[in-house]
Design a protein around this motif. Sequence first.
Motif, mmCIF file in Angstrom:
data_model
loop_
_atom_site.group_PDB
_atom_site.id
_atom_site.type_symbol
_atom_site.label_atom_id
_atom_site.label_comp_id
_atom_site.label_asym_id
_atom_site.label_seq_id
_atom_site.Cartn_x
_atom_site.Cartn_y
_atom_site.Cartn_z
ATOM 1 N N UNK A 285 -1.901 13.657 -18.079
ATOM 2 C CA UNK A 285 -1.350 12.697 -17.027
ATOM 3 C C UNK A 285 -2.649 11.874 -16.398
ATOM 4 N N UNK A 286 -4.065 12.136 -16.825
ATOM 5 C CA UNK A 286 -4.920 11.489 -16.366
ATOM 6 C C UNK A 286 -5.036 9.946 -16.606
ATOM 7 N N UNK A 287 -4.517 9.657 -17.820
ATOM 8 C CA UNK A 287 -4.392 8.114 -18.251
ATOM 9 C C UNK A 287 -3.435 7.499 -17.446
ATOM 10 N N UNK A 288 -2.325 7.902 -17.143
ATOM 11 C CA UNK A 288 -1.423 7.552 -16.310
ATOM 12 C C UNK A 288 -1.879 7.477 -14.841
ATOM 13 N N UNK A 289 -2.815 8.602 -14.324
ATOM 14 C CA UNK A 289 -3.151 8.492 -13.016
ATOM 15 C C UNK A 289 -4.209 7.351 -12.600
ATOM 16 N N UNK A 290 -5.162 7.251 -13.680
ATOM 17 C CA UNK A 290 -6.403 6.352 -13.436
ATOM 18 C C UNK A 290 -5.824 4.830 -13.302
ATOM 19 N N UNK A 291 -4.475 4.555 -13.609
ATOM 20 C CA UNK A 291 -3.996 2.916 -13.668
ATOM 21 C C UNK A 291 -4.174 2.955 -12.172
ATOM 22 N N UNK A 292 -4.129 3.795 -11.000
ATOM 23 C CA UNK A 292 -4.069 3.545 -9.931
ATOM 24 C C UNK A 292 -5.235 2.901 -9.500
ATOM 25 N N UNK A 293 -6.247 3.210 -10.022
ATOM 26 C CA UNK A 293 -7.803 2.672 -9.739
ATOM 27 C C UNK A 293 -8.187 2.433 -8.501
ATOM 28 N N UNK A 294 -7.847 3.767 -7.917
ATOM 29 C CA UNK A 294 -8.388 3.656 -6.310
ATOM 30 C C UNK A 294 -9.713 3.986 -6.050
ATOM 31 N N UNK A 295 -10.262 3.794 -4.904
ATOM 32 C CA UNK A 295 -11.754 3.924 -4.746
ATOM 33 C C UNK A 295 -12.095 5.622 -4.865
ATOM 34 N N UNK A 296 -11.276 6.238 -4.538
ATOM 35 C CA UNK A 296 -11.382 7.737 -4.566
ATOM 36 C C UNK A 296 -11.384 8.105 -5.991
ATOM 37 N N UNK A 297 -10.437 7.512 -6.887
ATOM 38 C CA UNK A 297 -10.589 8.105 -8.364
ATOM 39 C C UNK A 297 -11.952 7.536 -8.927
ATOM 40 N N UNK A 298 -12.551 6.210 -8.447
ATOM 41 C CA UNK A 298 -13.717 5.934 -8.982
ATOM 42 C C UNK A 298 -14.882 6.755 -8.471
ATOM 43 N N UNK A 299 -14.691 7.213 -7.289
ATOM 44 C CA UNK A 299 -16.075 7.992 -6.638
ATOM 45 C C UNK A 299 -15.961 9.341 -7.448
ATOM 46 N N UNK A 300 -14.611 9.899 -7.716
ATOM 47 C CA UNK A 300 -14.858 11.064 -8.307
ATOM 48 C C UNK A 300 -15.365 10.994 -9.622
ATOM 49 N N UNK A 370 6.607 15.748 -19.171
ATOM 50 C CA UNK A 370 7.207 17.178 -19.674
ATOM 51 C C UNK A 370 7.140 17.008 -21.190
ATOM 52 N N UNK A 371 7.626 16.055 -21.652
ATOM 53 C CA UNK A 371 7.693 15.806 -23.301
ATOM 54 C C UNK A 371 6.274 16.181 -23.888
ATOM 55 N N UNK A 372 5.394 15.225 -23.142
ATOM 56 C CA UNK A 372 3.944 15.569 -23.770
ATOM 57 C C UNK A 372 3.587 17.158 -23.944
ATOM 58 N N UNK A 373 3.824 17.628 -22.886
ATOM 59 C CA UNK A 373 3.331 19.085 -22.686
ATOM 60 C C UNK A 373 4.236 19.917 -23.788
ATOM 61 N N UNK A 374 5.522 19.680 -23.676
ATOM 62 C CA UNK A 374 6.291 20.729 -24.642
ATOM 63 C C UNK A 374 6.344 20.457 -26.023
ATOM 64 N N UNK A 375 5.685 19.200 -26.473
ATOM 65 C CA UNK A 375 5.465 19.101 -27.891
ATOM 66 C C UNK A 375 4.086 19.677 -28.480
ATOM 67 N N UNK A 376 3.627 20.271 -27.591
ATOM 68 C CA UNK A 376 2.363 20.890 -27.840
ATOM 69 C C UNK A 376 2.622 21.999 -28.939
ATOM 70 N N UNK A 377 1.930 22.570 -29.922
ATOM 71 C CA UNK A 377 2.267 23.702 -30.549
ATOM 72 C C UNK A 377 2.252 24.994 -29.817
ATOM 73 N N UNK A 378 3.316 25.737 -30.197
ATOM 74 C CA UNK A 378 3.466 27.001 -29.270
ATOM 75 C C UNK A 378 2.803 28.127 -30.094
#
Lengths: 380, 380
Positions: A285-300, A370-378
């Motif tokens: 999810x991090x690639x999707x999340x950083x599109x928000x590009x908030x000050x907090x994301x950049x500070x972290x 969910x699709x990204x996670x569930x396509x991981x090898x089990x």
Amino acid sequence: MQFTTSFVPEIRFGNDLHRTVGKAAAGFGARRAALVIDGFLAQSGLADRIAAQLADEGIASRFFSSFSGEPKLRHVREATEMATGCDLVIGIGGGSALDIAKIAACCAVSGEDPMHYALAAHPLPANPLKKIMVPTTAGTGSETSATTIFTGPEGRKLWIWGPETKADLVLLDPALTATLPANLTAWCGFDAMIHAFEAATNRNAHYGAKLYAHEALRLIGGALETAVREPQDLEARGKVLLGSCHAGIAIDNCGTAIAHNISHALAGLAPVHHGLATALGFESTIGWLVEADTADLNAAARALGLQSASELPSFVSGLMDRTGIERALPAAFTGFDDAALAAEMRAPENQPMRRSTIREITDGDIGVFAARIMTLPKTL
Amino acid sequence: MQFTTSFVPEIRFGNDLHRTVGKAAAGFGARRAALVIDGFLAQSGLADRIAAQLADEGIASRFFSSFSGEPKLRHVREATEMATGCDLVIGIGGGSALDIAKIAACCAVSGEDPMHYALAAHPLPANPLKKIMVPTTAGTGSETSATTIFTGPEGRKLWIWGPETKADLVLLDPALTATLPANLTAWCGFDAMIHAFEAATNRNAHYGAKLYAHEALRLIGGALETAVREPQDLEARGKVLLGSCHAGIAIDNCGTAIAHNISHALAGLAPVHHGLATALGFESTIGWLVEADTADLNAAARALGLQSASELPSFVSGLMDRTGIERALPAAFTGFDDAALAAEMRAPENQPMRRSTIREITDGDIGVFAARIMTLPKTL
């Protein structure tokens, strides 16, 4: 600006501090101590050594170590029974041991069943037993948080939350974490780093929590790889342990976000290590999340040593590579599909983590994740 | 690395939080509250407004405001008497109000005289009254420290120290500090900044305290000048107030050093504002101190926005200039010479601050520093 930070317990940090548990217990005026300790630590002789330290201070003790995996209702019930009549509870181990100890310290004074307090059904007793927490994994931050989790009678995750569950004293002993295998060190370390990241960047993030969260990111980001690769490097172990403790303070104030929504959703399907599940949820999810590009994301991102939030996705994947985290789920997930995970991600108990996420999460987003996670090898 | 950080109380920060004192008191289950409040605040109607808030929650209250200057024995005795029979103590004001409230909360439960606990003669009661602290100056950090100071029957400064004196809840309301005159804002702000600096750089300095001390230096160093020049700038006021609170946490763990040796020594001669005395002591010794050129001194300098410790002397003098701190002592110091101050600096009660200083302080050094201070004009 406006914020509240909950109280922070006394924290002692240093190698071999586990040798001072007896004296610490005496400092509380304890006469009878209840010890909740991981089974393999008890078998290693640690429970006996702690009991001897306590006896040296004139403190009687008993211990409970009949649990494994994430805490179940019967574990917290048995620990409560063991702690009844004691005046101090000591938790030594991973997040499960600490959570069980925290619940027992509350229920043992009131005589109520843990289910009485689950999901905030009733207020916790105002004066629980005093608690000393000694984490031996650097991950959950349970030693500084007000949260406990256990599995209820119907297999659902239940929470008991409240400042009454919090430790009075935290002993951080890096030497105790040195025997943790590399994969657990990596999984737990990612859990702690993600606690700090999510607390510092979600909708509830505030100055007071970020002070601790950013320090946790600096410590863990700089030391986790060494802690995994050089298990005897106690300086690196110590930094990750301390970072995990700070991250616990951060989530105690601001909670988590999407990666924890996914990890709790995964745990609703089948048993999986919480740290691994959280790391997988984070990377997805991090690639999707950083599109928000908030000050907090950049500070972290800067606290992790990066220039900006846009570097986070490759940083996260790179650190997972270098710490040997395999992108795979346990075999027990065979037979579950992405619709099953998406349903768990939409379940009521996981909505606080969805709503706190800084980007709005549509049902469509949930389907993609969910699709990204569930396509991981089990295959784990 | 090895360190201990004492517990940190719950901290709430926000403008107009003083309107929530009643609800906060109710959160502790209080029925009868004792309020220690600065006289001028009581006269402004604040005591009545707090009493009305408490009454709205069904909490009876009384208040004590018959004190001025630094606390005397009779003040702490009268406050104790007032608090006896209450279940909560609320301190609102500068460091003196908070110190008196903290002592009263301990003595009111035990029935002992404050002298019983002075200079650690006896252990404090294990379960003092609950305490809410609301600082209205940004300086002493008393709201987060375990220290209280009052003047004993023979005119000597006496300490009551212990975690039992610490607040359970701190309310930081920048709006309450907005009426503080410019000179007091500057003096108190310097006191707070020096708390942070000395805790971060003395022989007891450790990681745990530096986390708070460096944040305090960042906040105060960046905002003090604005807080003095623009009294209605609540953002700047808030940063100094929060910095002072963090600095209180830092000294709670690591104490102070030479500047506070000098300010306590000055107070042993004649009445002088503690913040002014500390600022004068700091400016008189910082050039000598930075010759030690330790990693801690340089880290503290960086937290203040400087490149290195060598820039500290001109930074300190420049900030004193820009915040209008006159280098002068009260007229009451006329008639005292440098030998008198040197004798106070060598007095037993001031030796902990001498010994903790990162450079060894010879008797010759003391003579030099005392001469610098006592040649200041005595014109305030």
